[in-house]
Write an enzyme that holds these catalytic residues in place. Structure first.
Site, short mmCIF file in Angstrom:
data_model
loop_
_atom_site.label_atom_id
_atom_site.label_comp_id
_atom_site.label_asym_id
_atom_site.label_seq_id
_atom_site.Cartn_x
_atom_site.Cartn_y
_atom_site.Cartn_z
N GLU A 1 22.11 -88.32 62.11
CA GLU A 1 21.82 -86.90 62.30
C GLU A 1 20.61 -86.70 63.21
OE1 GLU A 1 21.01 -82.93 59.48
OE2 GLU A 1 20.48 -84.94 58.75
N LYS B 1 26.82 -77.58 60.76
CA LYS B 1 26.42 -77.85 59.37
C LYS B 1 26.46 -76.58 58.54
CE LYS B 1 22.65 -80.26 56.93
NZ LYS B 1 21.41 -81.04 57.18
N CYS C 1 24.86 -84.51 56.62
CA CYS C 1 23.76 -84.72 55.66
C CYS C 1 23.90 -83.92 54.37
CB CYS C 1 22.41 -84.48 56.34
SG CYS C 1 21.02 -85.28 55.48
#
Length: 298
Positions: free
Chosen positions: A47, A120, A157
C-alpha cells in the site's frame, strides 16, 4: 466465470519505503522486473509504496504527494507491465480533483493498459493512522478485473478486516484477492500486544480465503518509519493463502522479499465442492446486514 482459468504464478513484493519517492518507485520497478524474471505472471506492491506512510500525522502539505491516474507513477508501473508481460497491482495516492483524494489500487494488464481501479472503501482513523484526513471513501464499489493472468480482486489494508468486502469481491468472480497493506506496531505496544495483533491480521485474511474458497494475498511493507522514539514498525509478514486457508508462502518480519507462489484455480473448484459455503448461503435471510446495529427499540 464460465471458463476455468489456467494456473498462474504470483509475486508479492515486500519492501522498505524511503523518504525519497523517486527511489521507492525505482526500487519497486526493479523488484517487479525481478518477479517477472522468476516467472511471475501477476505481481502486487504494498500500500502507498511510493512514499513512507504519511498518514501518521495530519499535515495539509502531504496532499502534494498525490498524483492523478494516469500520472507519473502509474505510467512507470504500466511500462514495467508492458516490458515484462506481467499483470501489476499498484497502490497509489490518487488526486481525483482539488480536495478529493483516494487511496487507490490500480490493476495494469500485461500490455500495460489500466484494466481498472479500486478506491479503498473502509478508511481508518486511529492513532498514527489518520487516513480520514487524507482519503475520500471509495465510490467504485467492490470489483473484479479480468486480466491475462487471472480474475483479480483488489481491496486495500483496512478493508482486510471486513468479511463483507471479501465476500462481495468473491461474488464478483475473483480468483485471487490482493490486499496491498501498510500495517505495523506502535513500538510501545509491541511487547505486550504485537504477536496477538499480527496473528489476528493473518488469521482474519486466511478466514476470507476459507469462507470464500479463493486465493488471498496480503502484501505489507517493512521497516520503522517516523520518530525514533515513536512512529510505526511495519511488521512485514506478507503471505499468500490458498482456498483452504493454507499459507503457500510467507515473508519475514523485517526483510525485503519477493515471494513467488503458484495458484491453481482448479483448487477453488475442488474446495468449493467439498466446502460449499457459497451454495448454502441463506441470501433470503441477510437483509439486516445493511443495518449499523440491530437495536431492539420500543
Amino acid at each position: 466465470m464460465s471458463r476455468p482459468s489456467q494456473p498462474f504464478t504470483v509475486a508479492l513484493v515486500q519492501m522498505r519505503c524511503s523518504t525519497d519517492p523517486d527511489d521507492n518507485v525505482r526500487r519497486a520497478c526493479e523488484r517487479l522486473r525481478e518477479a517477472a524474471e522468476r516467472g511471475a505472471q501477476v505481481a502486487c506492491l504494498p500500500e502507498l509504496f511510493r512514499t513512507q506512510y504519511f498518514c501518521q500525522v495530519e499535515d495539509s502539505s502531504r496532499f502534494n504527494l498525490a498524483e492523478p491516474i494516469p500520472g507519473p507513477t502509474s505510467e512507470a508501473l504500466a511500462q514495467v507491465a508492458r516490458e515484462t508481460g506481467m499483470v501489476v497491482v499498484g497502490s497509489l495516492f490518487e488526486r481525483r480533483t482539488a480536495g478529493i483524494y483516494h487511496n487507490t489500487a490500480v490493476v495494469f494488464d500485461a500490455d500495460g493498459s489500466i484494466r481498472g481501479r479500486y478506491r479503498k472503501m473502509h478508511i481508518p482513523d486511529d492513532p498514527l493512522y489518520y487516513e480520514k484526513y487524507y482519503f475520500t471513501p471509495g465510490d467504485l464499489g467492490f470489483q473484479t478485473f479480468e486480466t491475462k493472468a487471472a480474475r483479480v480482486g483488489t481491496l486495500v489494508c483496512w478493508d482486510q478486516w471486513y468479511p463483507e468486502a471479501a465476500r462481495l469481491t468473491a461474488l464478483k468472480g475473483a480468483e485471487i484477492l490482493f490486499y496491498p497493506t501498510a500495517i505495523g506496531w506502535h513500538p510501545a505496544e509491541k511487547a505486550e500486544f504485537g504477536e496477538a495483533q499480527a496473528n489476528a491480521w493473518e488469521t482474519v485474511q486466511r478466514a476470507h480465503a476459507i469462507s470464500n474458497g479463493l486465493f488471498v494475498a496480503a502484501i505489507n511493507r517493512v521497516g520503522h518509519e517516523g520518530p525514533v522514539d515513536g512512529g510505526l514498525e511495519f511488521w512485514g509478514g506478507s503471505f499468500l493463502a490458498d482456498p483452504f486457508g493454507r499459507v503457500l508462502a510467507r515473508a519475514g518480519r523485517d526483510t525485503e522479499e519477493v515471494l513467488i507462489a503458484s495458484c491453481d484455480p482448479g483448487l477453488m473448484e475442488e474446495t468449493r465442492r467439498n466446502w460449499p459455503f457459497l451454495r448454502d448461503r441463506r441470501i433470503d435471510a441477510y437483509g439486516s446486514i445493511t443495518q449499523r446495529f440491530l437495536d431492539e427499540l420500543p
